[in-house]
Motif scaffolding. Structure first.
Motif, PDB file in Angstrom:
ATOM      1  N   ARG A  74       0.829  -1.212   0.000  1.00 26.24           N
ATOM      2  CA  ARG A  74       0.000   0.000   0.000  1.00 26.24           C
ATOM      3  C   ARG A  74       0.859   1.257   0.000  1.00 26.24           C
ATOM      4  O   ARG A  74       2.010   1.213   0.458  1.00 26.24           O
ATOM      5  N   PRO A  75       0.338   2.383  -0.480  1.00 24.98           N
ATOM      6  CA  PRO A  75       1.136   3.617  -0.494  1.00 24.98           C
ATOM      7  C   PRO A  75       1.607   3.975   0.913  1.00 24.98           C
ATOM      8  O   PRO A  75       0.830   3.935   1.865  1.00 24.98           O
ATOM      9  N   GLY A  76       2.856   4.298   1.051  1.00 28.83           N
ATOM     10  CA  GLY A  76       3.429   4.709   2.340  1.00 28.83           C
ATOM     11  C   GLY A  76       3.748   3.546   3.257  1.00 28.83           C
ATOM     12  O   GLY A  76       4.279   3.756   4.351  1.00 28.83           O
ATOM     13  N   GLU A  77       3.450   2.336   2.814  1.00 28.66           N
ATOM     14  CA  GLU A  77       3.665   1.169   3.680  1.00 28.66           C
ATOM     15  C   GLU A  77       5.120   0.703   3.618  1.00 28.66           C
ATOM     16  O   GLU A  77       5.801   0.869   2.600  1.00 28.66           O
ATOM     17  N   PHE A  78       5.580   0.104   4.715  1.00 31.00           N
ATOM     18  CA  PHE A  78       6.901  -0.527   4.753  1.00 31.00           C
ATOM     19  C   PHE A  78       6.670  -2.029   4.870  1.00 31.00           C
ATOM     20  O   PHE A  78       6.262  -2.514   5.912  1.00 31.00           O
ATOM     21  N   LEU A  79       6.918  -2.731   3.779  1.00 33.57           N
ATOM     22  CA  LEU A  79       6.718  -4.191   3.765  1.00 33.57           C
ATOM     23  C   LEU A  79       8.081  -4.866   3.633  1.00 33.57           C
ATOM     24  O   LEU A  79       8.887  -4.474   2.795  1.00 33.57           O
ATOM     25  N   SER A  80       8.317  -5.862   4.486  1.00 34.41           N
ATOM     26  CA  SER A  80       9.564  -6.633   4.358  1.00 34.41           C
ATOM     27  C   SER A  80       9.258  -8.034   3.885  1.00 34.41           C
ATOM     28  O   SER A  80       8.231  -8.623   4.278  1.00 34.41           O
ATOM     29  N   VAL A  81      10.127  -8.560   3.038  1.00 37.93           N
ATOM     30  CA  VAL A  81      10.038  -9.968   2.621  1.00 37.93           C
ATOM     31  C   VAL A  81      11.199 -10.676   3.296  1.00 37.93           C
ATOM     32  O   VAL A  81      12.352 -10.303   3.123  1.00 37.93           O
ATOM     33  N   ILE A  82      10.867 -11.688   4.095  1.00 33.57           N
ATOM     34  CA  ILE A  82      11.916 -12.385   4.842  1.00 33.57           C
ATOM     35  C   ILE A  82      11.852 -13.878   4.540  1.00 33.57           C
ATOM     36  O   ILE A  82      10.764 -14.428   4.282  1.00 33.57           O
ATOM     37  N   GLY A  83      13.002 -14.499   4.539  1.00 35.49           N
ATOM     38  CA  GLY A  83      13.030 -15.935   4.283  1.00 35.49           C
ATOM     39  C   GLY A  83      14.453 -16.437   4.417  1.00 35.49           C
ATOM     40  O   GLY A  83      15.391 -15.641   4.458  1.00 35.49           O
ATOM     41  N   PRO A  84      14.618 -17.766   4.482  1.00 34.71           N
ATOM     42  CA  PRO A  84      15.976 -18.305   4.621  1.00 34.71           C
ATOM     43  C   PRO A  84      16.773 -18.141   3.328  1.00 34.71           C
ATOM     44  O   PRO A  84      16.182 -17.871   2.270  1.00 34.71           O
ATOM     45  N   SER A  85      18.082 -18.318   3.410  1.00 35.83           N
ATOM     46  CA  SER A  85      18.919 -18.240   2.210  1.00 35.83           C
ATOM     47  C   SER A  85      18.425 -19.269   1.190  1.00 35.83           C
ATOM     48  O   SER A  85      18.095 -20.398   1.552  1.00 35.83           O
ATOM     49  N   GLY A  86      18.340 -18.849  -0.053  1.00 37.51           N
ATOM     50  CA  GLY A  86      17.929 -19.771  -1.113  1.00 37.51           C
ATOM     51  C   GLY A  86      16.427 -19.843  -1.311  1.00 37.51           C
ATOM     52  O   GLY A  86      15.938 -20.706  -2.049  1.00 37.51           O
ATOM     53  N   CYS A  87      15.676 -18.920  -0.680  1.00 39.19           N
ATOM     54  CA  CYS A  87      14.210 -18.996  -0.821  1.00 39.19           C
ATOM     55  C   CYS A  87      13.714 -18.168  -2.009  1.00 39.19           C
ATOM     56  O   CYS A  87      12.521 -18.127  -2.285  1.00 39.19           O
ATOM     57  N   GLY A  88      14.618 -17.505  -2.704  1.00 33.28           N
ATOM     58  CA  GLY A  88      14.217 -16.744  -3.895  1.00 33.28           C
ATOM     59  C   GLY A  88      13.918 -15.284  -3.611  1.00 33.28           C
ATOM     60  O   GLY A  88      13.298 -14.614  -4.440  1.00 33.28           O
ATOM     61  N   LYS A  89      14.392 -14.766  -2.467  1.00 37.25           N
ATOM     62  CA  LYS A  89      14.137 -13.351  -2.139  1.00 37.25           C
ATOM     63  C   LYS A  89      14.761 -12.423  -3.181  1.00 37.25           C
ATOM     64  O   LYS A  89      14.126 -11.510  -3.684  1.00 37.25           O
TER      65      LYS A  89
END
Lengths: 260, 280
Positions: free
Chosen positions: B41-56
């Motif tokens: 969403r506008p103004g939102e801070f979203l993080s994508v987290i995952g282990p190494s090798g998860c395709g981040k």
């Protein structure tokens, strides 16, 4: 220790390597002088340094050494400019067109180690016994390292820098001039330095072989006359050309790559 | 726990819809990212987290438009993107400043591209240099700065292009924990000041909880959305929040999700190493 004292101490320490280097050279000449004067080294093979220094005046007054020095320097500069223009452009084109790179890189690399100076009779036929034979011999012999290092410099540009360019939607021309070229400049300069060494060796060598031009021809003449002191003094001028050449290149490199 | 934000969420400025990425390798095709969908969403801070090798990082490249061999659609404000988009500013994990340019010239780079006059772009660059706290270093070269300072230069350069969405791929991964926390403060401060929509790719739970409104937890290969966690911590935040009880609860909750995935990743790496050893 006061700031002034620290500055003085630091200056003294900075000039130490240069003083030690100069001192070693003087010590070497003194030892050689001693060995030759005492007869331990044959003066008909290696003339004493004092005799070499004494022959400078003769070279200046009788052999027009400054004119010859300028002729050789001019040939080197012309070959250097041609190397920069054609060598770097060649490397860029070979990197850009993979077929050209695959087709030519191996023989360009082979050319780098070939004794191209032996081709001087062919160049004499093509260009005649004039300054262009000498310049072209220097240019052709020095071209491979410049081409190869230009390809290496562009190819080894870090992928993240290319991705930064892509993320800013750079056009291919912007990508080249704003990222690939400046990123590869340090490696290109390594190629230019190597190329200029090859060029100087081949230019003086060709002058010597075809007995034409600047310092190479003078060295040939003096050697023919068995004027060993004069020969060594003329070689000092060749070294001076090399020093001037590399100082200019270093200045250009610092101006183009101001990395702090 | 909140359900995954669907691409159809009308309020999202950035939408990733059914993103799937396969890589061909000598050992066969690898499914790196499997049907990932989310919206920011506008103004939102979203993080994508995952282990190494998860395709981040693969996901980072797809959203940034650097990878086009994917299935699915990425759109910004309803416009499908097919390559790098001017609305998305990227900050990379690796050191990405230009070593031949001063700090000012690095930051002014995107302004130079749009043909802004020199005096104006230097003034704008200085504004962003101040924003990342590098006043006084304008005429230094990156080689004269620390790793953290160089990453701040990269951040300022991206901010100077005034992107609608800031996309960051583990920008502080190479830094020590203390510098990372302090730079996290700086990013939070800037994000709140500019109301900057931000998507952060990270494997660091503390960093994700410290900064995010929501955290998308990914599974180990193939990377799928495992869960989306709403971070209901007060704003404005600073790194002091790491000592709060609720912060600890979020970290524990996300770690319990990630632990299983990280273990799977570790087992897969060990198996791969064993097979490599047997083959050689």
């Amino acid at each position: 220790m006061t700031a002034a004292a620290v500055a003085k101490h630091s200056t003294a320490r900075d000039s130490t390597p240069a003083l030690v280097g100069f001192g070693s050279l003087v010590a070497f000449f003194l030892v050689m002088e001693l060995l030759i004067q005492t007869g331990l080294v044959n003066r008909f093979i290696v003339p004493p340094p004092s005799e070499i220094i004494g022959s400078f005046q003769r070279l200046i007054l009788e052999e027009d050494i400054f004119h010859r020095f300028l002729v050789t320097l001019g040939e080197c500069l012309t070959a250097g400019v041609m190397l920069t223009v054609f060598g770097v452009t060649g490397g860029v084109l070979m990197h850009r067109y993979k077929l050209l790179q695959q087709a030519c890189e191996t023989w360009v690399a082979a050319m780098a180690s070939a004794p191209l100076v032996l081709m001087y009779p062919l160049f004499l036929v093509i260009f005649g016994r004039n300054v262009w034979t000498i310049i072209m011999m220097g240019f052709i012999a020095a071209l491979p390292p410049v081409i190869l290092k230009t390809i290496e410099g562009i190819s080894s540009t870090r992928k993240v820098l290319i991705n930064v360019g892509r993320s800013f939607n750079l056009t291919p021309a912007q990508q080249f001039w704003k990222i690939l070229f400046p990123a590869s400049l340090p490696t290109i300069f390594v190629g230019l330095r190597l190329g200029l060494i090859f060029a100087l060796i081949n230019i003086v060598g060709t002058e010597f072989l075809i007995n034409f031009g600047g310092l190479g021809q003078l060295i040939n003449d003096l050697a023919e006359r068995y004027d060993l002191a004069g020969t060594y003094a003329a070689i000092c001028f060749v070294i001076l050309v090399s020093v001037l050449f590399f100082m200019t290149l270093e200045k250009a490199e610092r101006w183009l790559i101001p990395v702090g | 726990m909140a359900p995954a934000a669907t691409p159809s969420s009308g309020t999202a400025i950035l939408v990733a819809d059914n993103i799937t990425v396969r890589f061909e390798t000598p050992e066969g095709a690898i499914l790196a990212v499997d049907d990932v969908s989310f919206g920011v969403r506008p103004g939102e801070f979203l993080s994508v987290i995952g282990p190494s090798g998860c395709g981040k990082s693969t996901l980072f490249n797809v959203i940034g438009g650097l990878l086009s061999t994917h299935q699915g659609v990425v759109s910004v404000a309803g416009e499908t993107i097919t390559g790098p988009h001017k609305s998305i500013g990227m900050v990379f994990q690796e050191e990405s400043t230009f070593p031949w340019r001063t700090v000012t010239d690095n930051v002014a780079f995107p302004l130079e591209l749009i043909g802004m006059p020199k005096a104006k772009r230097v003034e704008r660059a200085r504004h962003f240099i101040g924003m990342v706290g590098l006043d006084g270093f304008e005429n230094r070269f990156p080689g004269e700065l620390s790793g953290g300072m160089r990453q701040r230069v990269s951040l300022a350069r991206t901010l100077a292009s005034e992107p609608k969405i800031l996309l960051m791929d583990e920008p502080f991964a190479a830094l020590d924990e203390q510098t990372r926390l302090l730079l996290g403060d700086k990013v939070l401060q800037i994000q709140q000041q500019l109301k900057q929509t931000t998507l952060l790719i990270t494997h660091n739970i503390t960093e994700a909880v410290q900064m995010s409104d929501r955290i998308l937890v990914m599974t180990y290969r193939p990377g799928k959305v495992k869960r989306i966690v709403d971070i209901d911590l007060p704003r404005p935040r600073t790194s002091e929040i790491v000592s709060s009880e609720s912060f600890g609860r979020y970290v524990a909750q996300i770690w319990s999700d990630l632990r299983e995935e990280a273990s799977r990743g570790m087992r897969a790496d060990e198996k791969h190493a064993l097979n490599e050893g047997a083959a050689s």
